[in-house]
Design an enzyme around this catalytic site. Structure first.
Site, PDB file in Angstrom:
ATOM      1  N   ASP A 171       0.850  -1.194   0.000  1.00 43.97           N
ATOM      2  CA  ASP A 171       0.000   0.000   0.000  1.00 43.97           C
ATOM      3  C   ASP A 171       0.894   1.256   0.000  1.00 43.97           C
ATOM      4  O   ASP A 171       0.634   2.221  -0.729  1.00 43.97           O
ATOM      5  CB  ASP A 171      -0.892  -0.020   1.253  1.00 43.97           C
ATOM      6  CG  ASP A 171      -2.166   0.800   1.092  1.00 43.97           C
ATOM      7  OD1 ASP A 171      -2.527   1.156  -0.048  1.00 43.97           O
ATOM      8  OD2 ASP A 171      -2.800   1.094   2.119  1.00 43.97           O
ATOM      9  N   HIS A 254      -4.226   2.765  -7.271  1.00 44.69           N
ATOM     10  CA  HIS A 254      -5.409   2.386  -6.497  1.00 44.69           C
ATOM     11  C   HIS A 254      -6.625   2.108  -7.386  1.00 44.69           C
ATOM     12  O   HIS A 254      -7.469   1.286  -7.033  1.00 44.69           O
ATOM     13  CB  HIS A 254      -5.734   3.431  -5.424  1.00 44.69           C
ATOM     14  CG  HIS A 254      -5.057   3.132  -4.113  1.00 44.69           C
ATOM     15  ND1 HIS A 254      -3.738   3.416  -3.888  1.00 44.69           N
ATOM     16  CD2 HIS A 254      -5.512   2.522  -2.976  1.00 44.69           C
ATOM     17  CE1 HIS A 254      -3.407   3.009  -2.661  1.00 44.69           C
ATOM     18  NE2 HIS A 254      -4.470   2.469  -2.087  1.00 44.69           N
ATOM     19  N   HIS A 257      -6.173  -1.363  -8.504  1.00 47.98           N
ATOM     20  CA  HIS A 257      -6.587  -2.206  -7.373  1.00 47.98           C
ATOM     21  C   HIS A 257      -8.107  -2.376  -7.363  1.00 47.98           C
ATOM     22  O   HIS A 257      -8.629  -3.480  -7.264  1.00 47.98           O
ATOM     23  CB  HIS A 257      -6.138  -1.604  -6.038  1.00 47.98           C
ATOM     24  CG  HIS A 257      -6.891  -2.145  -4.862  1.00 47.98           C
ATOM     25  ND1 HIS A 257      -8.138  -1.637  -4.483  1.00 47.98           N
ATOM     26  CD2 HIS A 257      -6.631  -3.165  -4.016  1.00 47.98           C
ATOM     27  CE1 HIS A 257      -8.582  -2.349  -3.459  1.00 47.98           C
ATOM     28  NE2 HIS A 257      -7.682  -3.267  -3.141  1.00 47.98           N
ATOM     29  N   HIS A 271      -5.424  -5.933   0.307  1.00 53.38           N
ATOM     30  CA  HIS A 271      -5.443  -4.613  -0.346  1.00 53.38           C
ATOM     31  C   HIS A 271      -4.057  -4.232  -0.885  1.00 53.38           C
ATOM     32  O   HIS A 271      -3.888  -3.952  -2.069  1.00 53.38           O
ATOM     33  CB  HIS A 271      -5.937  -3.569   0.665  1.00 53.38           C
ATOM     34  CG  HIS A 271      -5.866  -2.161   0.189  1.00 53.38           C
ATOM     35  ND1 HIS A 271      -6.804  -1.610  -0.656  1.00 53.38           N
ATOM     36  CD2 HIS A 271      -4.950  -1.187   0.433  1.00 53.38           C
ATOM     37  CE1 HIS A 271      -6.476  -0.347  -0.910  1.00 53.38           C
ATOM     38  NE2 HIS A 271      -5.354  -0.071  -0.263  1.00 53.38           N
TER      39      HIS A 271
HETATM   40 ZN   LIG Z   1      -4.520   1.889  -0.087  1.00 53.43          ZN
END
Ligand SMILES: [Zn+2]
Length: 364
Positions: A171, A254, A257, A271
């Site tokens: 992340d 992101h 993602h 994540h």
């Molecule tokens: Zn994140």
């Protein structure tokens, strides 16, 4: 547009930091409701209780129901109000902390967030993700302010499964590249302004710490050990990545993602693991230099973050599937439009295929 930066009111991190919770919380109030999940609460309860007692803080403990839903938030808010709570304390992982933030917001109380894992950059942010009681994403709750205090005990974080710390690094890996892209396009950050030089520097520092200390921190945590490397990586994952994404801005990594979550087979991956692959895709989209790409790939391989579709569960990467991912990455409102050039689903489709092939070649 004005430059805006936001941050938590106070950040405390260290091995055994939970023993400071009483004196830290005392600044905010002396009657607390501690909301902790089933795993985290037993880990901290004894040390926290001692610390509260020493500081003359009255604490009531409540086990988190498991979902950050409006129902659970209302239940805890009623409990807080009935108990005359002055401060809400959340202990545990992402959903517990998000719930504590929301409960404090609706009850008009200060909030203390004590993460027991370092798997995402959510703890410092002024944001809660609300789900239905069944666990389906409902909406983002943007809070008017960040947590009043974030307290991280690295001794507890180092005892959690190492994969969680590594996911946090995934992340955090995206933070610099997304903040940099957002700054070049003058995109709005989460508080709705341009990024500051401070936010950009913190995002850059976050990346540098990962490269320098990531592998060594992972190895230490495999043994449950807290070293300077672990302190630096917990700070990178929690504080620097948190400030960097919120006040710097998010971009393609992101969104990719989010697109990947459209495929059922990626649901077993964390994540940060999907964000790591999303970062490689963003680098390909941006046509970054060989040196930059190489540094990211080598980092990911060293700590065990995924750089291919196969490594996030997509073993049968049919064109239809990848097109679905690319299209949902480019859904309306996605942060991929913060990139400093126009992005289409077609470009994302190609970048995913190329990133996957580059990742496979690198691992071979
Ligand atoms: Zn994140």
């Amino acid at each position: 547009m004005a430059r805006i930066m936001i941050s938590p009111g106070r950040y405390v991190q260290g091995n055994g930091a939970i023993r400071l919770i009483g004196e830290e919380v005392k600044r905010l109030g002396s009657r607390v409701l501690v909301v902790g999940d089933r795993i985290a609460l037993p880990l901290v309860r004894e040390a926290a209780a001692k610390s509260f007692e020493k500081s003359g803080v009255t604490a009531q403990y409540e086990t988190f129901g498991g979902e950050c839903s409006m129902e659970e938030i209302d239940r805890l808010k009623d409990l807080a109000e009935a108990a005359g709570t002055e401060v809400v304390v959340g202990v545990g992982g992402g959903k517990t902390l998000d719930t504590a933030k929301a409960v404090a917001h609706f009850a008009g109380l200060p909030v203390v967030v004590a993460p027991t894992i370092a798997s995402t950059d959510a703890p410092c942010s002024a944001l809660s993700v609300i789900y239905t009681p069944e666990g389906v994403f409902e909406r983002y709750l943007v809070l008017p302010r960040n947590p009043d205090l974030v307290l991280v005990d690295t001794g507890i974080v180092a005892k959690a499964p190492v994969r969680l710390l590594v996911s946090g690094m995934g992340d955090a890996l995206a933070t610099w590249f997304e903040a940099d892209a957002s700054a070049r396009s003058y995109a709005r950050n989460l508080p709705g302004g341009n990024s500051t030089e401070a936010a950009l520097s913190l995002a850059r520092l976050c990346y540098e710490l990962l490269i320098e200390h990531g592998l060594r921190a992972k190895l230490a945590v495999e043994k449950g050990a807290v070293t300077e490397d672990v302190e630096k990586i917990v700070e990178a994952n929690t504080l620097l990545s948190g400030l960097g994404f919120e006040s710097g801005g998010l971009a393609a990594a992101h969104s990719v993602h989010n697109g990947l979550t459209a495929l059922e087979e990626t649901h077993h991956y964390y994540h940060g693991e999907k964000v790591a692959f999303g970062t490689v895709v963003q680098l390909v989209l941006e046509n970054r230099s060989n040196e930059e790409l190489e540094e990211v790939l080598s980092f990911c391989q060293s700590v065990g973050l995924p750089v291919t579709l196969r490594q996030i569960g997509i073993t049968d990467a049919s064109p239809e599937k990848i097109r679905r991912v690319a299209e949902s990455s480019c859904a309306e409102g996605e942060t991929i439009f913060n990139m400093p050039f126009p992005v289409t689903a077609e470009m994302v489709y190609d970048a995913i295929l190329a990133a996957d092939r580059i990742g496979e070649q690198y691992l071979a």
